[in-house]
Design a protein around this motif. Sequence first.
Motif, PDB file in Angstrom:
ATOM      1  N   SER A  17       0.850  -1.189   0.000  1.00 15.87           N
ATOM      2  CA  SER A  17       0.000   0.000   0.000  1.00 15.87           C
ATOM      3  C   SER A  17       0.880   1.231   0.000  1.00 15.87           C
ATOM      4  O   SER A  17       2.053   1.165   0.338  1.00 15.87           O
ATOM      5  CB  SER A  17      -0.850   0.071   1.266  1.00 15.87           C
ATOM      6  N   LEU A  18       0.276   2.342  -0.322  1.00 19.45           N
ATOM      7  CA  LEU A  18       0.946   3.627  -0.135  1.00 19.45           C
ATOM      8  C   LEU A  18       1.055   3.885   1.364  1.00 19.45           C
ATOM      9  O   LEU A  18       0.259   3.390   2.144  1.00 19.45           O
ATOM     10  CB  LEU A  18       0.106   4.736  -0.763  1.00 19.45           C
ATOM     11  N   LEU A  36       5.207  14.502  -4.090  1.00 22.16           N
ATOM     12  CA  LEU A  36       3.767  14.616  -3.781  1.00 22.16           C
ATOM     13  C   LEU A  36       3.315  16.070  -3.861  1.00 22.16           C
ATOM     14  O   LEU A  36       2.215  16.373  -4.298  1.00 22.16           O
ATOM     15  CB  LEU A  36       3.484  14.067  -2.382  1.00 22.16           C
ATOM     16  N   ASP A  73      -5.062  14.569  -8.563  1.00 20.62           N
ATOM     17  CA  ASP A  73      -5.369  13.306  -9.229  1.00 20.62           C
ATOM     18  C   ASP A  73      -5.306  13.424 -10.749  1.00 20.62           C
ATOM     19  O   ASP A  73      -5.182  12.426 -11.456  1.00 20.62           O
ATOM     20  CB  ASP A  73      -6.762  12.813  -8.812  1.00 20.62           C
ATOM     21  N   ASN A  84       5.232   2.229  -2.919  1.00 16.12           N
ATOM     22  CA  ASN A  84       4.068   2.065  -3.797  1.00 16.12           C
ATOM     23  C   ASN A  84       3.647   3.364  -4.486  1.00 16.12           C
ATOM     24  O   ASN A  84       2.463   3.596  -4.723  1.00 16.12           O
ATOM     25  CB  ASN A  84       2.889   1.482  -3.024  1.00 16.12           C
ATOM     26  N   PHE A  85       4.640   4.178  -4.801  1.00 11.54           N
ATOM     27  CA  PHE A  85       4.317   5.434  -5.481  1.00 11.54           C
ATOM     28  C   PHE A  85       3.834   5.218  -6.911  1.00 11.54           C
ATOM     29  O   PHE A  85       3.436   6.157  -7.565  1.00 11.54           O
ATOM     30  CB  PHE A  85       5.514   6.397  -5.436  1.00 11.54           C
ATOM     31  N   HIS A 143       1.228   4.067  -7.606  1.00 11.01           N
ATOM     32  CA  HIS A 143      -0.196   4.427  -7.615  1.00 11.01           C
ATOM     33  C   HIS A 143      -0.405   5.929  -7.805  1.00 11.01           C
ATOM     34  O   HIS A 143      -1.512   6.377  -8.035  1.00 11.01           O
ATOM     35  CB  HIS A 143      -0.869   4.001  -6.308  1.00 11.01           C
ATOM     36  N   MET A 144       0.659   6.701  -7.651  1.00  5.79           N
ATOM     37  CA  MET A 144       0.531   8.157  -7.719  1.00  5.79           C
ATOM     38  C   MET A 144       1.188   8.753  -8.967  1.00  5.79           C
ATOM     39  O   MET A 144       0.845   9.846  -9.385  1.00  5.79           O
ATOM     40  CB  MET A 144       1.191   8.808  -6.497  1.00  5.79           C
TER      41      MET A 144
END
Lengths: 582, 101
Positions: free
Chosen positions: A309-310, B63, B72, B93-94, B96-97
């Motif tokens: 997860s983040l 970020l 987003d 888990n970047f 996802h960004m």
Amino acid sequence: MSPPVSESPKISEQTTQPELGCLVLVVNASKTDERVFSEFLHAEGHQVCSAQGMEQALRVYFQLKPDIVLVDLSTNVREGERIVRAVKEQDEYQFVPVLLISLQREDALLVKSMPFGADDFISGSFDADVLHSKMNAMLRLRAQFREQLNRHRELSHRHQNIIREHDRAERIFTRMLHPSVFNLPNVRHLLSPMGTFSGDFLLAAPTPFGGQIAMVADFTGHGLSAAIGALPTSNIFYGMARKGFSVRDIVVEINERLYKILPPEMFMAAGVISYEPQRSLVSVWNGGIPEIWLKANGSGLKATFASRSLPLGILPADQFDPQIERMEVETQDRIYIFSDGIIEAENLNSERFGLHTLKTIVEEAHTTQGLFNEIILALDTFRDGQEQTDDLTLMEFACDLDPVPSMGKVTASEANKPLSDWQTSLVLNGPTLRSYDPVPNILQQLVEIQGLSVHRERLYTVFSELYTNALEHGILGLDSSMKVNDEGFQAYIELREQKLEQLVNGQIEIMITHRAHSNGGRIHLEILDTGPGFDHTAPLPLLRNNKILFRRGIPLVKAICSELTYLGRGNHVVACYDWHQV
Amino acid sequence: MTISTKISNDGKELTIKVEGRFDFNAHREFRAAYEQAKSNSTKFVVDMAETDYMDSSALGMLLLLREKVGGDNANISIVKCKPEIRQIFDISNFKHMFHIE
């Protein structure tokens, strides 16, 4: 009461105009020259004092503290030079300008004497304009220098105050977050010393159901801002752990809070585990920290939980969906959680300790006994005196709590609750069973009505075990024997999720009856499911025989309850739990 | 640490190249770099070919960049990461960004 605000002196708005009315010390001038200087200086509005020779010059210098010194080199060059040097040596901060004078034209001589510390020189016949402008230039420099010095002093004073206050706040936060607050014998840790907040911290707490929950967190940045951000995390963690919330609930809550309060560039990587000794189960969530390891006693790594997860505080609540992994554990299994600091620890050659080294140590250890110390020793040997970077964080969590929970302490408010008879029941069908776990709520009722906090953990064990059996074996038709090994256990958990998702039919009925007697009572817990039941006459394995991973729950329940009876086709169970007033 | 920027001729794409250590000390320069974006800049590329080290403050700066250029809807690619850097993005888990290539 507001805290005392430390004095912050205003930076004075001094102008850098040369001062008028200075005290000028004239050294070693002949009588005639001294008179010439005196007349001129008085006319300029200054005061004059004079001295002959080293000793007198220094005495006057210390006594009267002149603003500027004129040293005449005409009579004795050597002595003049020595006086210049002596004055400059005493003059660490005040910057008293020293001007060399020789009324004979001796530029070469004067230039040679400059390195002794003089600021300028005048030679040749007396020229009022030259002396006036050189003195003014000196005095202006001096005024500027003093102003700078004052500013510097004020700033460093303020800076010291800020450092002191940060330091104090940081020490308070660090103490609040320090592992000494949880003090659980099966949780060992390595953490940077108190007093500096590296951004890493450890939290651990018992759950109301006889288990434990623990967390290793790594905040962005360090120092005060990280410590302040860590505080709500700690509050949420301890508050929710005490009430028995799951890893998922706690992680979701912390994420939401941090997302709301933190600026976008701040977040918190963390690993959270919970351990339920009754089910011999650990639940793990890893968001942004290195692999979490489950080490089996006597063999290698049983499981590796990588970050999936983040970190927390980045995603808004509606986008955050933490995936929890579950794994069966045995007594003496240990879990290792650490932040990246430990693998980034450097030795004198700037080499890193590395994930591989750490993993090899943990994997190859024959037993889990002493492994923690082995890791610390390996790390110390590797670093070989290299100064500790401030974020070496490691937690060892030993899965060796007693599955039969002991009774907690009675609180005064509960001791005298009136004894009464009561009953409650609940019928749940397919769609509800999919998403709702009735155990915590019913348990809460049970505990509150009769004031049975001290029995909470034991009641939880009985209730959750019997309910789980009804759901997993009765309704979902899962076969415990799948759980003979770790792979089977994982498959079991996956199948459970899958079957729950598809569940439409089936029903579980829960009935709880309390019968009071003179100094306590008896709780009847009845659970009836619509499943096919099982052969409840088959022999049961011994309690805590960890080689057999399945159907261990029933002996555990038997050990806690006064009676345990299966009825019908094995789909109906009645447990009796007796309690007595203390 | 050196941070340099390149804007495409049409102004639509801003590339930020980070050399050396990407940590808290890069804060000011990194911010100055993305503030050079034109009003029509829509694509952002962070070139990490020469980045040797990255800490969590660097992740924080990324970020922040994301937040400044559309949240987003931001279009940010992080390219040419060395394996050590890639590993940090994996653990955090970047992916996802950001688009991490």
